[in-house]
Motif scaffolding. Sequence first.
Motif, PDB file in Angstrom:
ATOM      1  N   PHE A  73      80.392  63.134  24.942  1.00  0.00           N
ATOM      2  CA  PHE A  73      81.110  62.508  25.977  1.00  0.00           C
ATOM      3  C   PHE A  73      80.659  62.737  27.438  1.00  0.00           C
ATOM      4  CE2 PHE A  73      85.805  62.653  24.731  1.00  0.00           C
ATOM      5  CZ  PHE A  73      85.443  62.779  23.303  1.00  0.00           C
ATOM      6  N   GLY A  74      80.905  61.673  28.299  1.00  0.00           N
ATOM      7  CA  GLY A  74      80.430  61.749  29.446  1.00  0.00           C
ATOM      8  C   GLY A  74      81.006  62.803  30.283  1.00  0.00           C
ATOM      9  N   PRO A  75      81.004  62.979  31.829  1.00  0.00           N
ATOM     10  CA  PRO A  75      81.625  64.084  32.452  1.00  0.00           C
ATOM     11  C   PRO A  75      82.944  63.504  33.053  1.00  0.00           C
ATOM     12  CG  PRO A  75      79.763  62.831  33.557  1.00  0.00           C
ATOM     13  CD  PRO A  75      79.600  62.467  32.257  1.00  0.00           C
ATOM     14  N   GLN A  84      76.471  61.042  13.909  1.00  0.00           N
ATOM     15  CA  GLN A  84      77.771  61.545  13.574  1.00  0.00           C
ATOM     16  C   GLN A  84      78.748  61.913  14.741  1.00  0.00           C
ATOM     17  OE1 GLN A  84      78.794  60.186  10.770  1.00  0.00           O
ATOM     18  NE2 GLN A  84      76.710  59.919   9.992  1.00  0.00           N
ATOM     19  N   ASN A  85      78.162  62.380  15.801  1.00  0.00           N
ATOM     20  CA  ASN A  85      78.800  63.184  16.756  1.00  0.00           C
ATOM     21  C   ASN A  85      78.822  62.402  18.024  1.00  0.00           C
ATOM     22  OD1 ASN A  85      79.672  65.074  18.678  1.00  0.00           O
ATOM     23  ND2 ASN A  85      77.475  65.325  19.038  1.00  0.00           N
ATOM     24  N   PHE A  86      80.062  62.287  18.625  1.00  0.00           N
ATOM     25  CA  PHE A  86      80.416  61.565  19.835  1.00  0.00           C
ATOM     26  C   PHE A  86      80.000  62.355  20.955  1.00  0.00           C
ATOM     27  CE2 PHE A  86      82.323  57.570  19.185  1.00  0.00           C
ATOM     28  CZ  PHE A  86      82.879  57.513  17.823  1.00  0.00           C
ATOM     29  N   PHE A 101      93.023  64.477  19.191  1.00  0.00           N
ATOM     30  CA  PHE A 101      92.596  65.848  19.780  1.00  0.00           C
ATOM     31  C   PHE A 101      93.737  66.681  19.740  1.00  0.00           C
ATOM     32  CE2 PHE A 101      88.328  66.314  21.677  1.00  0.00           C
ATOM     33  CZ  PHE A 101      88.136  64.802  21.673  1.00  0.00           C
ATOM     34  N   GLN A 155      83.691  55.003  22.724  1.00  0.00           N
ATOM     35  CA  GLN A 155      85.237  54.950  22.676  1.00  0.00           C
ATOM     36  C   GLN A 155      85.433  55.555  23.954  1.00  0.00           C
ATOM     37  OE1 GLN A 155      86.292  57.936  19.481  1.00  0.00           O
ATOM     38  NE2 GLN A 155      85.900  56.367  18.137  1.00  0.00           N
ATOM     39  N   ARG A 169      87.137  64.664   8.731  1.00  0.00           N
ATOM     40  CA  ARG A 169      86.173  65.090   9.572  1.00  0.00           C
ATOM     41  C   ARG A 169      87.066  65.840  10.833  1.00  0.00           C
ATOM     42  NH1 ARG A 169      81.556  60.814  10.571  1.00  0.00           N
ATOM     43  NH2 ARG A 169      80.460  61.340   8.546  1.00  0.00           N
ATOM     44  N   TYR A 222      86.176  68.314  14.381  1.00  0.00           N
ATOM     45  CA  TYR A 222      85.271  68.712  15.448  1.00  0.00           C
ATOM     46  C   TYR A 222      85.842  69.724  16.257  1.00  0.00           C
ATOM     47  CZ  TYR A 222      83.582  63.821  14.473  1.00  0.00           C
ATOM     48  OH  TYR A 222      83.046  62.845  13.619  1.00  0.00           O
ATOM     49  N   TYR A 229      85.301  71.216  20.267  1.00  0.00           N
ATOM     50  CA  TYR A 229      84.445  70.888  21.522  1.00  0.00           C
ATOM     51  C   TYR A 229      85.008  72.115  22.445  1.00  0.00           C
ATOM     52  CZ  TYR A 229      83.438  66.037  20.258  1.00  0.00           C
ATOM     53  OH  TYR A 229      83.056  65.023  19.653  1.00  0.00           O
ATOM     54  N   TYR A 247      88.434  57.385  26.184  1.00  0.00           N
ATOM     55  CA  TYR A 247      89.615  58.454  26.302  1.00  0.00           C
ATOM     56  C   TYR A 247      90.270  58.709  27.687  1.00  0.00           C
ATOM     57  CZ  TYR A 247      88.247  59.712  21.499  1.00  0.00           C
ATOM     58  OH  TYR A 247      87.729  59.636  20.192  1.00  0.00           O
ATOM     59  N   PHE A 294      87.368  59.492  30.085  1.00  0.00           N
ATOM     60  CA  PHE A 294      85.913  59.811  29.559  1.00  0.00           C
ATOM     61  C   PHE A 294      85.351  58.697  28.626  1.00  0.00           C
ATOM     62  CE2 PHE A 294      85.793  64.090  30.878  1.00  0.00           C
ATOM     63  CZ  PHE A 294      87.100  64.556  30.959  1.00  0.00           C
ATOM     64  N   PRO A 353      92.386  64.997  25.773  1.00  0.00           N
ATOM     65  CA  PRO A 353      92.014  63.598  25.536  1.00  0.00           C
ATOM     66  C   PRO A 353      92.948  62.771  24.565  1.00  0.00           C
ATOM     67  CG  PRO A 353      90.083  65.014  25.610  1.00  0.00           C
ATOM     68  CD  PRO A 353      91.381  65.964  25.607  1.00  0.00           C
ATOM     69  N   GLN A 372      82.261  59.840  40.136  1.00  0.00           N
ATOM     70  CA  GLN A 372      82.787  61.140  39.601  1.00  0.00           C
ATOM     71  C   GLN A 372      84.268  61.255  39.945  1.00  0.00           C
ATOM     72  OE1 GLN A 372      81.005  64.744  40.982  1.00  0.00           O
ATOM     73  NE2 GLN A 372      81.996  66.133  39.661  1.00  0.00           N
ATOM     74  N   TYR A 383      80.757  70.157  13.871  1.00  0.00           N
ATOM     75  CA  TYR A 383      81.571  69.497  13.223  1.00  0.00           C
ATOM     76  C   TYR A 383      81.517  69.571  11.733  1.00  0.00           C
ATOM     77  CZ  TYR A 383      79.229  65.135  11.221  1.00  0.00           C
ATOM     78  OH  TYR A 383      78.282  64.309  10.438  1.00  0.00           O
ATOM     79  N   GLY A 403      67.854  65.062  24.276  1.00  0.00           N
ATOM     80  CA  GLY A 403      68.817  64.817  23.718  1.00  0.00           C
ATOM     81  C   GLY A 403      69.538  63.550  24.498  1.00  0.00           C
ATOM     82  N   GLN A 454      84.683  69.028  33.835  1.00  0.00           N
ATOM     83  CA  GLN A 454      83.425  68.637  32.651  1.00  0.00           C
ATOM     84  C   GLN A 454      84.260  67.851  31.617  1.00  0.00           C
ATOM     85  OE1 GLN A 454      80.086  68.807  33.746  1.00  0.00           O
ATOM     86  NE2 GLN A 454      81.205  69.494  35.626  1.00  0.00           N
ATOM     87  N   GLY A 455      83.414  67.005  30.957  1.00  0.00           N
ATOM     88  CA  GLY A 455      84.012  66.483  29.671  1.00  0.00           C
ATOM     89  C   GLY A 455      83.616  67.271  28.475  1.00  0.00           C
ATOM     90  N   PRO A 456      84.563  67.195  27.320  1.00  0.00           N
ATOM     91  CA  PRO A 456      84.365  67.979  26.160  1.00  0.00           C
ATOM     92  C   PRO A 456      82.829  67.782  25.718  1.00  0.00           C
ATOM     93  CG  PRO A 456      86.211  66.375  25.875  1.00  0.00           C
ATOM     94  CD  PRO A 456      85.507  65.860  27.259  1.00  0.00           C
ATOM     95  N   GLU A 504      77.131  69.629  11.421  1.00  0.00           N
ATOM     96  CA  GLU A 504      76.267  69.755  12.598  1.00  0.00           C
ATOM     97  C   GLU A 504      76.473  70.677  13.509  1.00  0.00           C
ATOM     98  OE1 GLU A 504      75.581  65.575  14.495  1.00  0.00           O
ATOM     99  OE2 GLU A 504      74.709  66.611  16.088  1.00  0.00           O
ATOM    100  N   ARG A 511      75.483  57.757  18.988  1.00  0.00           N
ATOM    101  CA  ARG A 511      74.337  57.351  18.871  1.00  0.00           C
ATOM    102  C   ARG A 511      74.139  56.663  17.624  1.00  0.00           C
ATOM    103  NH1 ARG A 511      73.784  62.690  17.882  1.00  0.00           N
ATOM    104  NH2 ARG A 511      72.439  63.436  16.592  1.00  0.00           N
ATOM    105  N   GLN A 554      87.966  51.576  21.045  1.00  0.00           N
ATOM    106  CA  GLN A 554      86.675  51.759  20.549  1.00  0.00           C
ATOM    107  C   GLN A 554      86.092  50.402  20.532  1.00  0.00           C
ATOM    108  OE1 GLN A 554      85.239  54.036  16.825  1.00  0.00           O
ATOM    109  NE2 GLN A 554      85.296  52.113  16.165  1.00  0.00           N
ATOM    110  N   ARG A 586      73.100  72.950  19.567  1.00  0.00           N
ATOM    111  CA  ARG A 586      72.139  73.966  20.069  1.00  0.00           C
ATOM    112  C   ARG A 586      72.938  74.916  21.153  1.00  0.00           C
ATOM    113  NH1 ARG A 586      67.386  70.489  21.743  1.00  0.00           N
ATOM    114  NH2 ARG A 586      69.049  68.799  22.311  1.00  0.00           N
TER     115      ARG A 586
END
Lengths: 112, 111
Positions: free
Chosen positions: B101-103, B97-99, A103, B33, A31, A33, A35, B35, B88, B43, B9, A48, B1, A41-43, A56, B93, B48, A59
């Motif tokens: 990330f939070g801010p 398949q995609n993580f 990463f 997860q 896999r 990805y 970002y 980071y 982070f 990151p 913060q 991916y 989403g 900000q976060g990634p 995927e 979900r 996990q 948008r």
Amino acid sequence: DTGVSQDPRHKITKRGQNVTFRCDPISEHNRLYWYRQTLGQGPEFLTYFQNEAQLEKSRLLSDRFSAERPKGSFSTLEIQRTEQGDSAMYLCASRLIGTEAFFGQGTRLTVV
Amino acid sequence: GQQVMQIPQYQHVQEGEDFTTYCNSSTTLSNIQWYKQRPGGHPVFLIQLVKSGEVKKQKRLTFQFGEAKKNSSLHITATQTTDVGTYFCAGLRNYGQNFVFGPGTRLSVLP
């Protein structure tokens, strides 16, 4: 050294130009990805791949963005007709299903 | 989403004080997860969590996954200057398949 390599590390381009970034993942990782990260900000997920299949796309990924992973190994991310809002750090990550993501150092893009 | 939020913060602490960051998801997660990103770096995976109510420890770091699998926390005991960076959470979900990330929470540790 995480094992994920990105090239170039820095790219300065004029608005309207096309740019292409490369990511070499950890070899056994299926896999991959992409970002995007802006300051503070976060990634932010872009897209991916599992092996060579792009499974995927966010948008957020406009028609100007395209990514490939032709042989299931390295990947490229191309941005056409760059805009100032595209300025960001572009991060690539790879993983095996069910494990953590590793990463790369990222490519910092500045559009002037 | 799906949205993943983190608070605070920013956090400034004196060396030796404790630190906690909280992560909340708008949807149930299959796993989460954590980071750490140092200034100017990328990151780096910390841990996990998969099971509801799971608690994991790594030396001075304690990670917790909520019972409803919609929130998580990271607690650092007796912070050190080497803990400086942005933490982070990234949630996967259910059936996704995609993580996401939070801010992030940016931690500063004053010596």
